[in-house]
Design a protein around this motif. Structure first.
Motif, PDB file in Angstrom:
ATOM      1  N   ILE A   1      -5.521  22.177  18.414  1.00 59.19           N
ATOM      2  CA  ILE A   1      -6.553  23.659  17.844  1.00 59.19           C
ATOM      3  C   ILE A   1      -5.418  24.270  17.696  1.00 59.19           C
ATOM      4  O   ILE A   1      -4.783  24.837  17.059  1.00 59.19           O
ATOM      5  N   THR A   2      -4.629  24.757  19.509  1.00 57.66           N
ATOM      6  CA  THR A   2      -4.644  26.275  19.200  1.00 57.66           C
ATOM      7  C   THR A   2      -2.760  25.910  19.437  1.00 57.66           C
ATOM      8  O   THR A   2      -1.891  26.738  18.613  1.00 57.66           O
TER       9      THR A   2
ATOM     10  N   ALA B   1     -12.592  20.456  14.141  1.00 61.16           N
ATOM     11  CA  ALA B   1     -11.449  20.704  14.188  1.00 61.16           C
ATOM     12  C   ALA B   1      -9.962  20.442  14.451  1.00 61.16           C
ATOM     13  O   ALA B   1      -9.345  20.213  14.251  1.00 61.16           O
TER      14      ALA B   1
ATOM     15  N   THR C   1      -8.364  18.569  11.338  1.00 64.06           N
ATOM     16  CA  THR C   1      -8.277  19.173  10.609  1.00 64.06           C
ATOM     17  C   THR C   1      -7.065  19.281  11.062  1.00 64.06           C
ATOM     18  O   THR C   1      -5.684  19.426  10.967  1.00 64.06           O
ATOM     19  N   THR C   2      -6.822  20.795  11.193  1.00 57.11           N
ATOM     20  CA  THR C   2      -6.442  22.021  12.290  1.00 57.11           C
ATOM     21  C   THR C   2      -4.612  20.984  12.887  1.00 57.11           C
ATOM     22  O   THR C   2      -4.300  21.174  12.789  1.00 57.11           O
TER      23      THR C   2
ATOM     24  N   ALA D   1      -2.872  18.215  12.084  1.00 49.80           N
ATOM     25  CA  ALA D   1      -2.157  19.417  11.272  1.00 49.80           C
ATOM     26  C   ALA D   1      -0.019  19.651  11.774  1.00 49.80           C
ATOM     27  O   ALA D   1       0.369  19.895  11.615  1.00 49.80           O
ATOM     28  N   ASN D   2      -1.095  20.313  12.957  1.00 45.87           N
ATOM     29  CA  ASN D   2      -0.754  21.011  14.496  1.00 45.87           C
ATOM     30  C   ASN D   2       0.418  19.637  14.730  1.00 45.87           C
ATOM     31  O   ASN D   2       1.759  20.088  14.938  1.00 45.87           O
TER      32      ASN D   2
ATOM     33  N   GLN E   1      -9.200  13.870   8.161  1.00 47.62           N
ATOM     34  CA  GLN E   1      -7.749  13.886   8.697  1.00 47.62           C
ATOM     35  C   GLN E   1      -6.854  12.692   8.124  1.00 47.62           C
ATOM     36  O   GLN E   1      -5.762  12.741   8.555  1.00 47.62           O
TER      37      GLN E   1
END
Ligand SMILES: NC(=O)c1ccc[n+]([C@@H]2O[C@H](COP(=O)([O-])OP(=O)(O)OC[C@H]3O[C@@H](n4cnc5c(N)ncnc54)[C@H](OP(=O)(O)O)[C@@H]3O)[C@@H](O)[C@H]2O)c1
Length: 255
Positions: free
Chosen positions: A50-51, A78, A81-82, A85-86, A121
């Motif tokens: 996430i980060t 998240a 999704t996030t 993507a990361n 996702q």
């Protein structure tokens, strides 16, 4: 021999993927936020999808990514999704050749939050610049015991009416994921894997109670909401697909 990064390799499905890759003689690195139990044949990279912390280092030298992460609560969702993507953008930057995602049978038919997040996702994977393959599995053998255990202590073991499961062993899921990771091509259609038998939730709850000597009475209940409807419609089943080899009873006996 290729180097595999298993994102979520400390989890229920991820541990089986790691074991399958080790069995096939591959180089394995586990990515998760917390340190894993040290194992001689497996590296561990600390990172947070996430980060994005730690992802670039974790990808160093990686050929294939297998994603078995989970976000069971609204607060952690998240990761689908996030987080996806990361992960995929770090994979692209590192020149990873393919990424394989673990998802759920008929997830795009679910209207509830968790399935919507998993569907999002899958979309992130479909739109990635790295070649990706989705593998959708039926519920794991752990799933019904996870539903039964909490309230059994209070004397009630739920058996949702009109609900059947085709549960699968995570070793079989891992086999499908690692097979997909080895394939020469990817398909926009998901690979689907189901367990060896379809059982009612009552049959599974009773078998779980007998094998664990859990307290509580197996009690018929109607599961409300979108998830209950999804199960009663049988959308969690793929009755013509018996990829899994380990039955629920065998899994219970091996615990
Ligand atoms: N349960 C079922 O019946 C079933 C059926 C079909 C498909 N699936 C799918 O299978 C997948 C895996 O489920 P599971 O039950 O094996 O999950 P799990 O046991 O909860 O494991 C989740 C893994 O994800 C890692 N993780 C979570 N958030 C992260 C983050 N922000 N950054 C890095 N790592 C993170 C966790 O490690 P840390 O906590 O150390 O970070 C852990 O290794 C899920 O996507 C689920 O939808 C489940």
């Amino acid at each position: 021999m290729a180097t595999y990064l298993v994102a979520g390799g400390t989890g229920v499905a991820g541990r089986s993927v790691v074991a399958e890759l080790v069995r096939r003689g591959q180089t394995v690195r586990v990515l998760s936020r917390h340190a894993a139990t040290p194992a001689a044949e497996v590296e561990h990279a600390a990172g947070d999808l996430i980060t994005g912390d730690g992802l670039a280092d974790a990808m160093d030298g990686v050929d294939v990514v297998v994603d078995t992460t989970d976000g069971k609560t609204r607060a952690t969702r998240a990761v689908f999704t996030t987080g996806a993507a990361n992960l995929l953008s770090a994979a692209r930057d590192a020149g990873v050749s393919r990424a394989v995602l673990l998802s759920i049978v008929n997830v795009d038919r679910g209207t509830f939050g968790y399935y919507r997040a998993k569907t999002a996702q899958e979309r992130v994977y479909a739109e990635a610049s790295v070649p990706t393959q989705v593998v959708r599995a039926t519920q794991f053998h752990e799933f019904v015991p996870m539903l039964c255990a909490p309230t059994s202590k209070l004397g009630l073991i739920p058996a949702f009416t009109g609900t059947r499961f085709q549960s699968i062993d995570t070793s079989d899921v891992a086999r499908a994921l690692v097979d997909a990771a080895h394939e020469g091509t990817v398909s926009p259609d998901p690979i689907v894997v189901g367990g060896p038998q379809v059982l009612t939730m009552r049959e599974m709850a009773a078998a779980w109670k007998a094998s664990t000597a859990a307290r509580g009475r197996v009690t018929s209940l109607r599961m409300p909401g979108g998830m209950g409807a999804f199960w009663r419609n049988g959308w969690n089943l793929v009755p013509d697909n018996h990829f899994g080899t380990v039955t629920f009873d065998q899994w219970l006996a091996g615990r």
